[in-house]
Design an enzyme around this catalytic site. Structure first.
Site, short mmCIF file in Angstrom:
data_model
loop_
_atom_site.label_atom_id
_atom_site.label_comp_id
_atom_site.label_asym_id
_atom_site.label_seq_id
_atom_site.Cartn_x
_atom_site.Cartn_y
_atom_site.Cartn_z
N CYS A 55 1.02 38.14 72.15
CA CYS A 55 0.22 39.37 72.13
C CYS A 55 0.22 40.04 73.50
O CYS A 55 0.54 39.42 74.51
CB CYS A 55 -1.22 39.07 71.74
SG CYS A 55 -1.44 38.37 70.10
N TYR A 95 -15.81 30.62 66.75
CA TYR A 95 -16.18 30.32 68.13
C TYR A 95 -17.15 31.34 68.70
O TYR A 95 -17.50 31.27 69.88
CB TYR A 95 -14.93 30.21 69.01
CG TYR A 95 -13.95 31.36 68.85
CD1 TYR A 95 -14.11 32.55 69.53
CD2 TYR A 95 -12.85 31.23 68.01
CE1 TYR A 95 -13.23 33.60 69.38
CE2 TYR A 95 -11.94 32.27 67.86
CZ TYR A 95 -12.14 33.44 68.53
OH TYR A 95 -11.25 34.47 68.36
N GLU A 188 -0.74 31.36 72.65
CA GLU A 188 -1.38 30.05 72.56
C GLU A 188 -0.33 28.93 72.62
O GLU A 188 0.73 29.02 72.01
CB GLU A 188 -2.18 29.91 71.27
CG GLU A 188 -3.24 30.98 71.06
CD GLU A 188 -2.73 32.16 70.26
OE1 GLU A 188 -3.57 32.94 69.78
OE2 GLU A 188 -1.49 32.32 70.12
#
Length: 229
Positions: A55, A95, A188
């Site tokens: 991203c 989260y 990630e």
């Protein structure tokens, strides 16, 4: 953990940095690099080594001037046409935060948009838009990009770490500290053995082996508080 100064030098040199958010949040490590430094080789590493979603995070002020909005806000607007969109966009992530996703783009000079070369072009060109945001950036964006594309854009919180403590905000802060355009590529780190996010222990071993700075979110927050405020 590495020093903030070491990470800043790495980013300025076009090298990767690893950023770990809080264990009580996503508890993930992102492999990040300054958008203006991205090459196809970097994209290949993000794709093969990190393995998550590649991203582009941009500063809130950039998004505001480009007229970009969060995807969940767009979906709530679409709910006037289809109520299902309101249900899909309702609520925070597990989260605790609202997602920072906006639209996805390709630069118009790209072909499919998904190759390492194409994504590198889109990201670098977006970094140029950010650098020229107060002159020709808005016009450049509207004329030379198309959506949907293969580079998802993430929008940092308006108050950065005072509003949200995600990788988007942490990494935009690093760009600001490094004096680089407020645009950063993040991905990630995943573990193909556990099928989950890479653990901090494994990330530390990877960082040591490859001489990549690794930062914790509390380091960045403390540094910003001591040196910026």
């Amino acid at each position: 953990m590495s020093s903030i100064e070491g990470a800043i030098l790495a980013l300025k040199d076009g090298r990767f940095v690893l950023v770990h958010d809080e264990a009580g949040r996503e508890d993930e490590i992102d492999l990040v690099i300054a958008a203006e430094k991205v090459t196809p080789h970097h994209i290949a590493i993000l794709r093969r080594v990190a393995g998550g979603l590649i991203c582009l995070a941009v500063g809130n002020e950039i998004a505001a001037k480009l007229g970009l909005v969060f995807m969940h806000d767009m979906m709530q607007d679409f709910s006037r046409i289809n109520p299902i969109f309101n249900k899909l966009a309702f609520g925070k992530a597990p989260y605790g935060d609202m997602p920072s996703f906006s639209i996805s783009v390709n630069h118009r000079s790209t072909h499919t948009g998904i190759t390492d070369t194409d994504r590198a072009v889109t990201i670098r060109k977006m970094a140029e838009v950010c650098k020229k945001i107060n002159s020709t950036g808005v016009e450049d964006f509207s004329e030379n990009f198309r959506s949907p594309g293969h580079v998802p854009i993430l929008i940092a919180s308006e108050k950065l770490l005072a509003g949200r403590t995600g990788h988007t905000e942490l990494c935009i802060h690093l760009m600001n500290l490094a004096g680089l355009a407020p645009a950063v590529t993040v991905c990630e780190m995943l573990d193909s053995k556990t099928y989950k996010a890479l653990s901090i222990d494994k990330a530390m071993k990877y960082a040591f082996k490859n001489n990549i700075p690794l930062l914790e979110s509390n380091q960045i927050r403390s540094y910003v508080y001591q040196n910026v405020h």
